[in-house]
Design an enzyme around this catalytic site. Structure first.
Site, mmCIF file in Angstrom:
data_model
loop_
_atom_site.group_PDB
_atom_site.id
_atom_site.type_symbol
_atom_site.label_atom_id
_atom_site.label_comp_id
_atom_site.label_asym_id
_atom_site.label_seq_id
_atom_site.Cartn_x
_atom_site.Cartn_y
_atom_site.Cartn_z
ATOM 1 C CG ASP A 341 -0.144 0.291 2.499
ATOM 2 O OD1 ASP A 341 1.043 0.059 2.535
ATOM 3 O OD2 ASP A 341 -0.487 0.274 3.569
ATOM 4 C CG ASP A 343 1.682 3.258 4.603
ATOM 5 O OD1 ASP A 343 0.565 2.738 5.134
ATOM 6 O OD2 ASP A 343 2.349 2.413 4.283
ATOM 7 C CG ASP A 431 -3.453 2.605 5.179
ATOM 8 O OD1 ASP A 431 -4.379 2.324 4.467
ATOM 9 O OD2 ASP A 431 -2.470 1.864 5.792
#
Ligand code: UTP
Ligand code: MN
Length: 507
Positions: A341, A343, A431
């Site tokens: 992902d 961040d 995120d």
């Protein structure tokens, strides 16, 4: 070298050679296996032979030119190849000489697995064979093992892992224990892997690990097995177990943790289609999105894609405030080439307005039509909750777990996606966290990771300094007060630690 006693003579394959035991129907006529007894032992060899035959494979007891796949448990290439070459085969160059992992993979899927590089036991070029002059410069002398700290925050760990074979095995074991919710066993293997990752040299023999911290009898036994044979039986067993494979598959879905995975497994579910077909399973919105975009978000995110997302977030923040702060954190800040992902810390200098900024950014994504999923969590931060008592607790900052649509045209060099995928966009997990600026350094340190690095920073603080560190603050128990920090360097200094750069925190 191989014992003369087990050296088979090459002979024309007689029908009788592959008969014996119950008759099984042959499913794969084009594949003919020979299992090398050396290292495997005769009883394991006959067990594996029966297993393969029961799955429709042809396994010959004798080596002949008709063999297509030679499978060896002993991965020392030079002695294996010397032996094969001495067997008088004329067809050796056409045979696949494979590590047992190919066999295990094939048994798992019930058909001949595609041969990958990791399966191959390659013939060693003459220059590197025993007895000839070394073609490579000698390895640098190992750093003294005794000087390696038991705390990851006192080690420097780049992304250049010199002991990947060993750490991969330990990580499988750590993951297995984590999925079984045996946290302390999991930590044993995470710590061992972390120590090995920090070494600037490759462990060649078990004696070289003497004096290294965090390596107990169990971890050493596994290392020794791998150093000698190229693999660990325990690890192979876990990798080929249905339970591990299923739990790994389920937890690879966004929004599915070990508990849910275990619950599904216990109900007899084994695949995503089982889950979809099971009327009693209600996927929550996070899992539904995870499922919908599974193909995209189970693929790694590249650095260029992370950079493109940074630009998109930057533009959104500029529209909202001139006071915005954006920082890439997580693995990409540590210099990793890919991640699962991306961040970011996204906040504002105006303390108290963080949640507002985050909600505006989400609105902006919605307007642009790129918000595929959003789980927004408002702040639960209050100074009265500090210092955090529970160790692994989530932090209290406003944050969101997103799936965004990323256009290929926004990425330098295009999307790093599979060939033939011409959609021109991909879904990607992002995120965002928004700490108030007076907590920024703590949040940055926590969200940069790695998880193991942070864990050891906290353990070091607690055990060595009687301090409590978390994503919000540093509390000195001896003095009974909070210590403020404007930068990560301040936090290291409070802890009496040498500063460790983000790219050295890949513990
Ligand atoms: P990640 O899980 O994204 O790990 O969390 P990573 O190191 O970036 O790995 P990849 O490359 O994505 O696979 C990043 C850091 O953020 C912390 C984690 O502990 C980790 O150190 N984190 C994450 C928090 O502190 N709080 C959270 O709620 C989530
Ligand atoms: Mn990450």
């Amino acid at each position: 070298m191989f014992h003369a006693a087990i050296r088979p003579c090459v002979r024309k394959r007689s029908k009788a050679a592959s008969v014996g035991g119950p008759k099984h129907s042959v499913k794969f006529k084009e594949v003919r296996l020979y299992l090398v007894e050396r290292k495997m032992g005769s009883s394991r060899r006959s067990f594996l032979t029966q297993l393969a035959r029961s799955k429709g494979f042809i396994v010959d007891d004798h080596l002949s030119d008709e063999i297509t796949h030679v499978v060896s448990e002993d991965s020392r290439a030079s002695s294996l190849w010397a032996w094969l070459k001495g067997c008088g085969l004329t067809n050796l160059s056409k045979m696949q000489v494979l590590h047992i992992s190919w066999f295990t993979d094939s048994m798992r899927v019930g058909s001949p697995a595609a041969v990958e590089n990791r399966h191959l036991i390659q013939d060693t070029p003459p220059a590197l064979q025993e007895g000839s002059a070394p073609a490579l410069a000698p390895a640098p002398a190992p750093a003294p093992a005794a000087s390696v700290s038991q705390y990851a925050c006192q080690r420097r760990t780049s992304t250049d892992n010199k002991n990947k074979i060993l750490t991969d095995a330990f990580e499988v074991l750590a993951e297995y224990y984590e999925l079984s919710e045996l946290q302390s066993s999991c930590l044993v293997f995470r710590r061992a892997a972390s120590v090995l990752k920090s070494l600037p040299w490759t462990v060649q023999c078990i004696e070289a690990t003497q004096g290294l911290p965090c390596l107990g009898d169990h971890t050493k036994a596994i290392m020794e097995e791998i150093l000698q044979s190229g693999h660990s039986f325990d690890v192979e067993r876990i990798l080929s177990s249905e339970r591990y494979q299923t739990l790994k598959l389920f937890t690879s879905m966004f929004g599915v943790g070990p508990k849910t995975a275990e619950k599904w497994y216990r109900r007899g579910l084994r695949s995503f289609s089982d889950i979809v077909a099971e009327p009693s399973v209600q996927l929550n919105p996070m899992q539904q999105s995870g499922f919908l975009h599974y193909g995209d978000i189970s693929r790694v995110v590249t650095k260029a894609e992370a950079q493109a997302l940074g630009n998109i977030i930057d533009q959104a923040v500029r529209l909202i405030t001139s006071d915005g702060v954006i920082a890439l954190t997580g693995g990409f800040r540590r210099g990793k080439e890919v991640g699962h992902d991306v961040d970011f810390i996204v906040t504002t200098h105006e303390v108290g307005k963080e949640g507002c900024v985050l909600r505006h950014i989400i609105d902006s994504f919605k307007k642009q039509g790129i918000l595929l999923y959003c789980d927004y969590q408002a702040s639960t931060f209050h100074v009265s909750k500090l210092p955090c008592k529970s160790f692994e607790a989530m932090d209290y900052y406003p944050k969101c777990f997103l799936i965004l649509r990323l256009e290929a045209s926004q990425v330098d060099g295009g999307l790093g996606c599979a060939e033939g995928d011409n959609r021109g966009w991909r879904a990607v997990r992002v995120d965002l966290v928004s700490p108030p600026m007076d907590r920024y350094a703590f949040a940055l340190l926590g969200w940069t990771g790695s998880t193991q690095f942070d864990r050891d920073l906290r353990r070091f603080a607690r055990k060595e300094r009687r301090m409590i560190l978390d994503n919000h603050t540093l509390y000195d128990k001896t003095k009974g007060r909070f210590l403020t920090a404007r930068s990560e360097e301040d936090i290291f200094a409070h802890l009496g630690l040498e500063y460790v750069e983000p790219w050295q925190r890949n513990a």
